[in-house]
Design a protein around this motif. Structure first.
Motif, PDB file in Angstrom:
ATOM      1  N   GLY A 189       0.698  -1.080   0.155  1.00  0.00           N
ATOM      2  CA  GLY A 189       0.028   0.020  -0.012  1.00  0.00           C
ATOM      3  C   GLY A 189       0.976   1.203  -0.027  1.00  0.00           C
ATOM      4  N   ALA A 190       0.268   2.281   0.655  1.00  0.00           N
ATOM      5  CA  ALA A 190       1.064   3.890   0.439  1.00  0.00           C
ATOM      6  C   ALA A 190       0.681   4.254   1.915  1.00  0.00           C
ATOM      7  CB  ALA A 190       0.485   4.207  -0.433  1.00  0.00           C
ATOM      8  N   LEU A 191       1.669   5.162   2.384  1.00  0.00           N
ATOM      9  CA  LEU A 191       1.615   5.843   3.410  1.00  0.00           C
ATOM     10  C   LEU A 191       1.461   7.120   2.884  1.00  0.00           C
ATOM     11  CD1 LEU A 191       4.556   5.026   5.920  1.00  0.00           C
ATOM     12  CD2 LEU A 191       2.060   4.594   6.155  1.00  0.00           C
ATOM     13  N   LEU A 192       0.334   7.811   3.246  1.00  0.00           N
ATOM     14  CA  LEU A 192      -0.208   9.191   2.703  1.00  0.00           C
ATOM     15  C   LEU A 192       0.309  10.316   3.714  1.00  0.00           C
ATOM     16  CD1 LEU A 192      -3.137  10.340   0.747  1.00  0.00           C
ATOM     17  CD2 LEU A 192      -2.372  11.689   2.847  1.00  0.00           C
ATOM     18  N   ARG A 193       1.115  11.377   3.449  1.00  0.00           N
ATOM     19  CA  ARG A 193       1.513  12.410   4.434  1.00  0.00           C
ATOM     20  C   ARG A 193       0.721  13.904   3.572  1.00  0.00           C
ATOM     21  NH1 ARG A 193       6.915  10.924   7.067  1.00  0.00           N
ATOM     22  NH2 ARG A 193       6.408  12.860   8.072  1.00  0.00           N
ATOM     23  N   VAL A 194       0.727  14.662   4.355  1.00  0.00           N
ATOM     24  CA  VAL A 194       0.370  15.969   4.173  1.00  0.00           C
ATOM     25  C   VAL A 194       1.389  17.000   4.764  1.00  0.00           C
ATOM     26  CG1 VAL A 194      -2.184  15.718   3.448  1.00  0.00           C
ATOM     27  CG2 VAL A 194      -1.434  16.198   5.888  1.00  0.00           C
ATOM     28  N   GLY A 195       2.066  18.011   3.874  1.00  0.00           N
ATOM     29  CA  GLY A 195       3.108  18.781   4.349  1.00  0.00           C
ATOM     30  C   GLY A 195       3.878  18.276   5.145  1.00  0.00           C
ATOM     31  N   ASP A 196       4.071  19.009   6.330  1.00  0.00           N
ATOM     32  CA  ASP A 196       5.229  18.526   7.308  1.00  0.00           C
ATOM     33  C   ASP A 196       4.846  17.674   8.613  1.00  0.00           C
ATOM     34  OD1 ASP A 196       7.186  19.793   5.634  1.00  0.00           O
ATOM     35  OD2 ASP A 196       6.787  21.788   6.554  1.00  0.00           O
ATOM     36  N   ASP A 197       3.456  17.211   8.423  1.00  0.00           N
ATOM     37  CA  ASP A 197       2.715  16.474   9.638  1.00  0.00           C
ATOM     38  C   ASP A 197       3.876  15.118   9.758  1.00  0.00           C
ATOM     39  OD1 ASP A 197       1.396  15.273  11.440  1.00  0.00           O
ATOM     40  OD2 ASP A 197      -0.537  15.263  10.454  1.00  0.00           O
ATOM     41  N   PRO A 198       4.220  14.802  10.758  1.00  0.00           N
ATOM     42  CA  PRO A 198       4.995  13.712  11.185  1.00  0.00           C
ATOM     43  C   PRO A 198       4.265  12.446  10.894  1.00  0.00           C
ATOM     44  CG  PRO A 198       4.855  14.742  13.108  1.00  0.00           C
ATOM     45  CD  PRO A 198       4.340  15.670  12.025  1.00  0.00           C
ATOM     46  N   ALA A 199       2.876  12.711  11.367  1.00  0.00           N
ATOM     47  CA  ALA A 199       1.939  11.387  11.071  1.00  0.00           C
ATOM     48  C   ALA A 199       1.506  11.181   9.624  1.00  0.00           C
ATOM     49  CB  ALA A 199       0.700  11.730  11.943  1.00  0.00           C
ATOM     50  N   ALA A 200       1.068   9.740   9.375  1.00  0.00           N
ATOM     51  CA  ALA A 200       0.763   9.676   7.992  1.00  0.00           C
ATOM     52  C   ALA A 200      -0.627   8.625   8.133  1.00  0.00           C
ATOM     53  CB  ALA A 200       1.857   8.948   7.396  1.00  0.00           C
ATOM     54  N   LEU A 201      -1.181   8.338   7.014  1.00  0.00           N
ATOM     55  CA  LEU A 201      -2.277   7.467   6.775  1.00  0.00           C
ATOM     56  C   LEU A 201      -1.942   6.343   5.878  1.00  0.00           C
ATOM     57  CD1 LEU A 201      -5.230  10.189   6.362  1.00  0.00           C
ATOM     58  CD2 LEU A 201      -4.585   9.006   8.556  1.00  0.00           C
ATOM     59  N   ARG A 202      -2.072   5.295   6.414  1.00  0.00           N
ATOM     60  CA  ARG A 202      -1.875   3.850   5.753  1.00  0.00           C
ATOM     61  C   ARG A 202      -3.113   3.655   4.740  1.00  0.00           C
ATOM     62  NH1 ARG A 202       0.719   1.258   9.081  1.00  0.00           N
ATOM     63  NH2 ARG A 202       2.958   1.385   8.251  1.00  0.00           N
ATOM     64  N   ILE A 203      -2.871   3.392   3.445  1.00  0.00           N
ATOM     65  CA  ILE A 203      -3.971   3.200   2.536  1.00  0.00           C
ATOM     66  C   ILE A 203      -3.606   2.043   1.769  1.00  0.00           C
ATOM     67  CG2 ILE A 203      -5.122   5.614   2.830  1.00  0.00           C
ATOM     68  CD1 ILE A 203      -3.356   6.078   0.260  1.00  0.00           C
ATOM     69  N   ALA A 204      -4.504   1.468   0.984  1.00  0.00           N
ATOM     70  CA  ALA A 204      -4.204   0.267   0.417  1.00  0.00           C
ATOM     71  C   ALA A 204      -3.901   0.947  -1.136  1.00  0.00           C
ATOM     72  CB  ALA A 204      -5.381  -0.525   0.172  1.00  0.00           C
ATOM     73  N   GLY A 205      -2.833   0.265  -1.856  1.00  0.00           N
ATOM     74  CA  GLY A 205      -2.065   0.734  -2.982  1.00  0.00           C
ATOM     75  C   GLY A 205      -3.500   1.148  -4.265  1.00  0.00           C
ATOM     76  N   PRO A 206      -4.417   0.241  -4.478  1.00  0.00           N
ATOM     77  CA  PRO A 206      -5.338   0.985  -5.430  1.00  0.00           C
ATOM     78  C   PRO A 206      -6.243   2.039  -5.045  1.00  0.00           C
ATOM     79  CG  PRO A 206      -5.585  -1.508  -5.053  1.00  0.00           C
ATOM     80  CD  PRO A 206      -4.732  -1.065  -3.917  1.00  0.00           C
ATOM     81  N   ASP A 207      -6.060   2.544  -3.905  1.00  0.00           N
ATOM     82  CA  ASP A 207      -6.696   3.828  -3.275  1.00  0.00           C
ATOM     83  C   ASP A 207      -5.858   4.835  -3.426  1.00  0.00           C
ATOM     84  OD1 ASP A 207      -9.302   2.253  -2.804  1.00  0.00           O
ATOM     85  OD2 ASP A 207      -8.720   1.918  -0.780  1.00  0.00           O
ATOM     86  N   ALA A 208      -4.822   4.717  -3.726  1.00  0.00           N
ATOM     87  CA  ALA A 208      -3.720   5.868  -3.517  1.00  0.00           C
ATOM     88  C   ALA A 208      -3.844   7.062  -4.222  1.00  0.00           C
ATOM     89  CB  ALA A 208      -2.089   5.372  -3.834  1.00  0.00           C
ATOM     90  N   PRO A 209      -4.355   6.966  -5.615  1.00  0.00           N
ATOM     91  CA  PRO A 209      -4.525   8.052  -6.285  1.00  0.00           C
ATOM     92  C   PRO A 209      -5.868   8.822  -5.780  1.00  0.00           C
ATOM     93  CG  PRO A 209      -4.151   6.219  -7.749  1.00  0.00           C
ATOM     94  CD  PRO A 209      -4.180   5.791  -6.469  1.00  0.00           C
ATOM     95  N   ARG A 210      -6.808   8.281  -5.590  1.00  0.00           N
ATOM     96  CA  ARG A 210      -8.022   8.815  -5.276  1.00  0.00           C
ATOM     97  C   ARG A 210      -8.052   9.747  -3.880  1.00  0.00           C
ATOM     98  NH1 ARG A 210     -12.812   6.629  -3.753  1.00  0.00           N
ATOM     99  NH2 ARG A 210     -12.052   4.705  -3.244  1.00  0.00           N
ATOM    100  N   ALA A 211      -7.076   8.912  -2.791  1.00  0.00           N
ATOM    101  CA  ALA A 211      -6.656   9.471  -1.773  1.00  0.00           C
ATOM    102  C   ALA A 211      -5.867  10.724  -1.584  1.00  0.00           C
ATOM    103  CB  ALA A 211      -6.024   8.339  -0.824  1.00  0.00           C
ATOM    104  N   ALA A 212      -4.886  10.668  -2.585  1.00  0.00           N
ATOM    105  CA  ALA A 212      -4.235  12.130  -2.775  1.00  0.00           C
ATOM    106  C   ALA A 212      -5.289  13.159  -3.320  1.00  0.00           C
ATOM    107  CB  ALA A 212      -3.182  11.644  -3.841  1.00  0.00           C
ATOM    108  N   LEU A 213      -5.894  12.795  -4.157  1.00  0.00           N
ATOM    109  CA  LEU A 213      -6.972  13.793  -4.782  1.00  0.00           C
ATOM    110  C   LEU A 213      -7.849  14.347  -3.563  1.00  0.00           C
ATOM    111  CD1 LEU A 213      -7.850  15.247  -7.249  1.00  0.00           C
ATOM    112  CD2 LEU A 213      -9.917  13.516  -7.369  1.00  0.00           C
TER     113      LEU A 213
END
Length: 462
Positions: A189-213
């Protein structure tokens, strides 16, 4: 006591944006001192050979015959004549480089250039980049994003993760069933981060593009609520910042599952700066007989002739594609092992940087004079003269591990357009000469010494 080569600055208040950003695009041209400038966004730096040929034609027919590579893996055409915008747009549209005229300035997507090409990271973030680009171009609200908003898609090696993305996806691979050793497979899958936030969200690979949007839409909501007109996540004022928890709520609304990771791995460290070895010039060994060629353009600029040679090699011996890197380089995938050394030698003869030991490697510069009216000097000529004199900086820095192997960047004014991320050596033109400083992540350049501009000298061969 001499000043420290780098110090931590006091936090600056986020800017209040009362207008849209003025970033140039393929349709909105910028009037520069050397003519008009067009910036063509290439998500993930991907080009077909036909598209690359069209860019060379545009440079020759409408511009100054050169192509400039940017720190976001895009291409700039300079020296464009007054009134050529319609003709340029037609060329780009016919080549598929303008999938949406309303979205063309927001298609800022960086992806690991070697994803799927070497033996280490098979994660296909390139596919995520294509899917994200299609989602952006189909979104009505996405046109409100700034031309500076940046998506970063890292295949797990950490090469682009530290390049300052507003929304970042870091691929996490899982072991393939029955795979030898610990080689990762593409099922992660992928870790999604926003800006400099040290935390992240773990998401499934197929959801990665939609999650970024969805994360980008959450930013626009936060920016509107703040009233700041922020262009980027880091510009959101206190009390209105965007965190992983905020994005998690947006993902739930979009039907995307996400697990909260309170302390995700840092996106980059001093031991692996962005310039380290990712897409370093030379031959990249892939699985079996596959090879890729990685080259750099001296100071990020090349004429149409070596560009056409790159295109020809990609068409004749490669996969028919080129990848531009955020280090102002080009990767040619899909060459057979037997052809790679001969083709690399041709590119060396054409003036491109093909050896990581070259003094041109890790040397960069802004446009400078005469192209930029804000520049105090011709920094490219001065950098070339310094290199010819045997130094990448006019008066050097104290030797030692603090500055060894770091990129050196020459800037004609304090804006430092296109400077590297992470740790780098800052060579800044001032009215008194050049000021040289070591810049660490999250620190401000501090003067270490001042030197007069180097005398004009012929450039050493790359």
């Amino acid at each position: 006591m001499p000043p420290s080569p780098s110090t931590r600055p006091q936090a600056a208040a986020p800017p209040l944006r009362d207008r849209g950003d003025a970033c140039p695009g393929a349709l909105r041209l910028h009037r520069a001192a050397d003519g008009h400038l067009a910036r063509i966004r290439l998500p993930a730096g991907d080009l077909t050979v036909r598209q690359a040929a069209v860019l060379a034609d545009a440079a020759d027919l409408l511009g100054d015959g050169h192509l400039s590579l940017t720190s976001r893996g895009n291409v700039e055409l300079r020296g464009l004549a007054e009134g050529c915008g319609g003709r340029l747009a037609a060329l780009l549209r016919d080549a598929g480089l303008l999938p949406s005229e309303r979205h063309e300035r927001i298609r800022n997507i960086l992806a690991s250039p070697l994803a799927g090409l070497d033996r280490h990271t098979p994660s296909d973030v390139r596919r995520w980049a294509r899917e994200l680009d299609a989602l952006l171009c189909a979104s009505e609200w996405a046109t409100a994003l700034s031309g500076r908003f940046l998506f970063v898609l890292d295949d797990g090696r950490g090469d682009v993760a530290a390049l300052g993305g507003d929304v970042s996806l870091l691929a996490e691979a899982e072991a393939e069933p029955g795979a030898a050793g610990d080689r990762p497979g593409p099922a992660g899958g992928a870790l999604l981060r926003v800006g400099d936030d040290p935390a992240a969200l773990r998401i499934a690979g197929p959801d990665a593009p939609r999650a970024a949007l969805a994360a980008a839409e959450a930013f626009l909501t936060a920016a509107a609520a703040s009233g700041s007109g922020a262009w980027r996540v880091r510009e959101l004022p206190d009390g209105h910042g965007l965190t992983a928890r905020d994005v998690a709520a947006a993902l739930r609304s979009a039907g995307i599952g996400a697990a909260y990771v309170p302390q995700a791995p840092a996106p980059g460290t001093r031991t692996s700066p962005p310039y380290a070895d990712s897409a370093a010039p030379g031959i990249v060994e892939g699985p079996d007989d596959d090879r890729a060629l990685s080259v750099l353009a001296p100071l990020g600029r090349l004429s149409a002739a070596p560009w056409r040679l790159l295109t020809a090699i990609a068409a004749d011996d490669g996969s028919g594609a080129l990848r531009l890197t955020p280090w102002r380089g080009i990767v040619l995938p899909g060459l057979p092992a037997a052809a790679a050394p001969r083709r690399l030698a041709e590119l060396t003869t054409a003036g491109l940087i093909t050896d990581p030991a070259s003094p041109w490697h890790r040397l960069g510069a802004c446009t400078g004079r005469p192209g930029c009216a804000k520049s105090l000097t011709d920094v490219r000529a001065d950098a070339t003269a310094a290199l010819a004199a045997g130094a990448a900086v006019p008066d050097g820095l104290p030797t030692g591990p603090a500055s060894e192997g770091l990129p050196v960047y020459w800037s004609g004014c304090a804006r430092r357009c296109g400077h590297p991320h992470g740790s780098w050596i800052d060579v800044l033109a001032t009215a008194e000469g050049y000021r040289v400083a070591l810049v660490e992540p999250d620190t401000a350049p501090t003067t270490t010494r001042t030197a007069a501009p180097p005398p004009t000298a012929p450039a050493p061969a790359p």
